[in-house]
Design a protein around this motif. Sequence first.
Motif, PDB file in Angstrom:
ATOM      1  N   LYS A 176     -21.358  38.054   3.444  1.00  0.00           N
ATOM      2  CA  LYS A 176     -20.484  37.390   4.423  1.00  0.00           C
ATOM      3  C   LYS A 176     -19.889  36.085   3.912  1.00  0.00           C
ATOM      4  O   LYS A 176     -18.814  35.682   4.324  1.00  0.00           O
ATOM      5  CB  LYS A 176     -21.280  37.123   5.711  1.00  0.00           C
ATOM      6  CG  LYS A 176     -21.512  38.414   6.492  1.00  0.00           C
ATOM      7  CD  LYS A 176     -22.213  38.163   7.800  1.00  0.00           C
ATOM      8  CE  LYS A 176     -22.319  39.461   8.601  1.00  0.00           C
ATOM      9  NZ  LYS A 176     -23.418  39.487   9.519  1.00  0.00           N
ATOM     10  N   THR A 177     -20.612  35.390   3.039  1.00  0.00           N
ATOM     11  CA  THR A 177     -20.114  34.106   2.535  1.00  0.00           C
ATOM     12  C   THR A 177     -20.309  34.058   1.022  1.00  0.00           C
ATOM     13  O   THR A 177     -21.020  34.880   0.454  1.00  0.00           O
ATOM     14  CB  THR A 177     -20.909  32.927   3.138  1.00  0.00           C
ATOM     15  OG1 THR A 177     -22.285  33.082   2.740  1.00  0.00           O
ATOM     16  CG2 THR A 177     -20.838  32.882   4.646  1.00  0.00           C
ATOM     17  N   ASP A 178     -19.714  33.059   0.400  1.00  0.00           N
ATOM     18  CA  ASP A 178     -19.905  32.878  -1.044  1.00  0.00           C
ATOM     19  C   ASP A 178     -21.374  32.671  -1.368  1.00  0.00           C
ATOM     20  O   ASP A 178     -21.891  33.169  -2.358  1.00  0.00           O
ATOM     21  CB  ASP A 178     -19.114  31.656  -1.542  1.00  0.00           C
ATOM     22  CG  ASP A 178     -17.611  31.939  -1.521  1.00  0.00           C
ATOM     23  OD1 ASP A 178     -17.248  33.131  -1.400  1.00  0.00           O
ATOM     24  OD2 ASP A 178     -16.825  30.988  -1.613  1.00  0.00           O
ATOM     25  N   ALA A 179     -22.061  31.931  -0.505  1.00  0.00           N
ATOM     26  CA  ALA A 179     -23.481  31.653  -0.737  1.00  0.00           C
ATOM     27  C   ALA A 179     -24.313  32.924  -0.621  1.00  0.00           C
ATOM     28  O   ALA A 179     -25.434  33.001  -1.110  1.00  0.00           O
ATOM     29  CB  ALA A 179     -23.978  30.606   0.263  1.00  0.00           C
ATOM     30  N   GLY A 180     -23.738  33.926   0.056  1.00  0.00           N
ATOM     31  CA  GLY A 180     -24.447  35.198   0.228  1.00  0.00           C
ATOM     32  C   GLY A 180     -24.613  35.960  -1.075  1.00  0.00           C
ATOM     33  O   GLY A 180     -25.485  36.828  -1.202  1.00  0.00           O
TER      34      GLY A 180
ATOM     35  N   VAL B 132     -37.935  38.212 -15.052  1.00  0.00           N
ATOM     36  CA  VAL B 132     -38.360  38.342 -13.649  1.00  0.00           C
ATOM     37  C   VAL B 132     -37.548  39.448 -12.965  1.00  0.00           C
ATOM     38  O   VAL B 132     -36.318  39.383 -12.956  1.00  0.00           O
ATOM     39  CB  VAL B 132     -38.137  37.000 -12.885  1.00  0.00           C
ATOM     40  CG1 VAL B 132     -38.539  37.137 -11.424  1.00  0.00           C
ATOM     41  CG2 VAL B 132     -38.899  35.861 -13.550  1.00  0.00           C
ATOM     42  N   PRO B 133     -38.209  40.474 -12.374  1.00  0.00           N
ATOM     43  CA  PRO B 133     -37.450  41.489 -11.634  1.00  0.00           C
ATOM     44  C   PRO B 133     -36.786  40.836 -10.418  1.00  0.00           C
ATOM     45  O   PRO B 133     -37.439  40.095  -9.686  1.00  0.00           O
ATOM     46  CB  PRO B 133     -38.511  42.504 -11.185  1.00  0.00           C
ATOM     47  CG  PRO B 133     -39.755  42.156 -11.921  1.00  0.00           C
ATOM     48  CD  PRO B 133     -39.658  40.719 -12.307  1.00  0.00           C
ATOM     49  N   CYS B 134     -35.493  41.114 -10.234  1.00  0.00           N
ATOM     50  CA  CYS B 134     -34.736  40.473  -9.146  1.00  0.00           C
ATOM     51  C   CYS B 134     -33.827  41.474  -8.425  1.00  0.00           C
ATOM     52  O   CYS B 134     -33.326  42.412  -9.038  1.00  0.00           O
ATOM     53  CB  CYS B 134     -33.834  39.373  -9.714  1.00  0.00           C
ATOM     54  SG  CYS B 134     -34.702  37.984 -10.442  1.00  0.00           S
ATOM     55  N   PHE B 135     -33.621  41.220  -7.137  1.00  0.00           N
ATOM     56  CA  PHE B 135     -32.569  41.897  -6.382  1.00  0.00           C
ATOM     57  C   PHE B 135     -31.305  41.069  -6.577  1.00  0.00           C
ATOM     58  O   PHE B 135     -31.362  39.835  -6.557  1.00  0.00           O
ATOM     59  CB  PHE B 135     -32.872  41.917  -4.880  1.00  0.00           C
ATOM     60  CG  PHE B 135     -34.077  42.724  -4.493  1.00  0.00           C
ATOM     61  CD1 PHE B 135     -34.087  44.107  -4.613  1.00  0.00           C
ATOM     62  CD2 PHE B 135     -35.212  42.090  -3.975  1.00  0.00           C
ATOM     63  CE1 PHE B 135     -35.194  44.846  -4.232  1.00  0.00           C
ATOM     64  CE2 PHE B 135     -36.323  42.826  -3.588  1.00  0.00           C
ATOM     65  CZ  PHE B 135     -36.314  44.211  -3.716  1.00  0.00           C
ATOM     66  N   MET B 136     -30.164  41.753  -6.717  1.00  0.00           N
ATOM     67  CA  MET B 136     -28.901  41.041  -6.800  1.00  0.00           C
ATOM     68  C   MET B 136     -28.051  41.403  -5.589  1.00  0.00           C
ATOM     69  O   MET B 136     -27.715  42.571  -5.394  1.00  0.00           O
ATOM     70  CB  MET B 136     -28.187  41.428  -8.098  1.00  0.00           C
ATOM     71  CG  MET B 136     -29.046  41.111  -9.312  1.00  0.00           C
ATOM     72  SD  MET B 136     -28.225  41.523 -10.854  1.00  0.00           S
ATOM     73  CE  MET B 136     -27.071  40.178 -10.964  1.00  0.00           C
ATOM     74  N   VAL B 137     -27.766  40.417  -4.775  1.00  0.00           N
ATOM     75  CA  VAL B 137     -26.909  40.646  -3.605  1.00  0.00           C
ATOM     76  C   VAL B 137     -25.502  40.264  -4.031  1.00  0.00           C
ATOM     77  O   VAL B 137     -25.232  39.103  -4.352  1.00  0.00           O
ATOM     78  CB  VAL B 137     -27.365  39.786  -2.399  1.00  0.00           C
ATOM     79  CG1 VAL B 137     -26.485  40.063  -1.182  1.00  0.00           C
ATOM     80  CG2 VAL B 137     -28.822  40.070  -2.068  1.00  0.00           C
TER      81      VAL B 137
ATOM     82  N   LEU C 135     -31.879  32.211   0.506  1.00  0.00           N
ATOM     83  CA  LEU C 135     -31.524  32.837   1.784  1.00  0.00           C
ATOM     84  C   LEU C 135     -30.023  33.007   1.977  1.00  0.00           C
ATOM     85  O   LEU C 135     -29.575  33.488   3.005  1.00  0.00           O
ATOM     86  CB  LEU C 135     -32.108  32.022   2.942  1.00  0.00           C
ATOM     87  CG  LEU C 135     -33.641  32.047   3.040  1.00  0.00           C
ATOM     88  CD1 LEU C 135     -34.111  31.081   4.107  1.00  0.00           C
ATOM     89  CD2 LEU C 135     -34.143  33.450   3.339  1.00  0.00           C
ATOM     90  N   GLY C 136     -29.240  32.590   0.975  1.00  0.00           N
ATOM     91  CA  GLY C 136     -27.795  32.744   1.104  1.00  0.00           C
ATOM     92  C   GLY C 136     -27.218  31.806   2.139  1.00  0.00           C
ATOM     93  O   GLY C 136     -26.259  32.107   2.840  1.00  0.00           O
ATOM     94  N   HIS C 137     -27.836  30.640   2.241  1.00  0.00           N
ATOM     95  CA  HIS C 137     -27.440  29.644   3.229  1.00  0.00           C
ATOM     96  C   HIS C 137     -26.482  28.672   2.569  1.00  0.00           C
ATOM     97  O   HIS C 137     -26.741  28.211   1.469  1.00  0.00           O
ATOM     98  CB  HIS C 137     -28.711  28.904   3.662  1.00  0.00           C
ATOM     99  CG  HIS C 137     -28.649  28.423   5.057  1.00  0.00           C
ATOM    100  ND1 HIS C 137     -28.573  27.090   5.359  1.00  0.00           N
ATOM    101  CD2 HIS C 137     -28.668  29.080   6.237  1.00  0.00           C
ATOM    102  CE1 HIS C 137     -28.539  26.953   6.674  1.00  0.00           C
ATOM    103  NE2 HIS C 137     -28.586  28.145   7.223  1.00  0.00           N
TER     104      HIS C 137
END
Length: 210
Positions: free
Chosen positions: A75-79, A59-64, A168-170
Amino acid sequence: MRRSWTPQELALLASASWHSSLVPEPTFRLVTLIAAYTGMRLGEICTLRKEDLQTIDGVPCFMVRAHAEDGWSPKTDAGTRVIPVHSKLIEAGVLNLKDNTESTYLIPGLDGSKQKDRGATLSRAFSQLKTRLGLPAEITFHSFWHTVSTQLRNATTDIREIWIDRLLGHEATHKSQGTTTYLTAITTANLRQTVEAISYPETAFKKEMF
């Protein structure tokens, strides 16, 4: 209070003429499209590098993720997270951005900014456009995040709350050991199913190829 976009407001944004001489219009359209189909924040999108677009489990993915060389980090670990590329973004040619040779960054057209923050010039231009269109103060670039969050939480398909938080990095509300272990085990397929539940009317975006 920030809020989600309405379909009418998105249609207004799509039909508006772009006036910034510092940021090319295709760059603005591309960044808003990615935000709308991922919920990524402006800074996260603008700092994506070409190596942050990868195929994971087919699956093509963006990696933040953090970039040590320019000191940028979520901003956070979840980010720090993986976001499958929505089929609408693939249709628009987002995967071809890796072939752009002029920069190490994925998003072209922002390298002219003298600011350390690559999204700063676009952010200002977006605010000016918003004011010109008479959009309310509650609508900001972050409203794409709210829109995605609202859509996914109201989706009729079987999407787990924890998948949405992950996407969502929540920060997960209940941070038990079990939750942490479960979060790392969420499959790319689950995240892809979550992403694909995001949808907009035809009028929401200009038809463009990138």
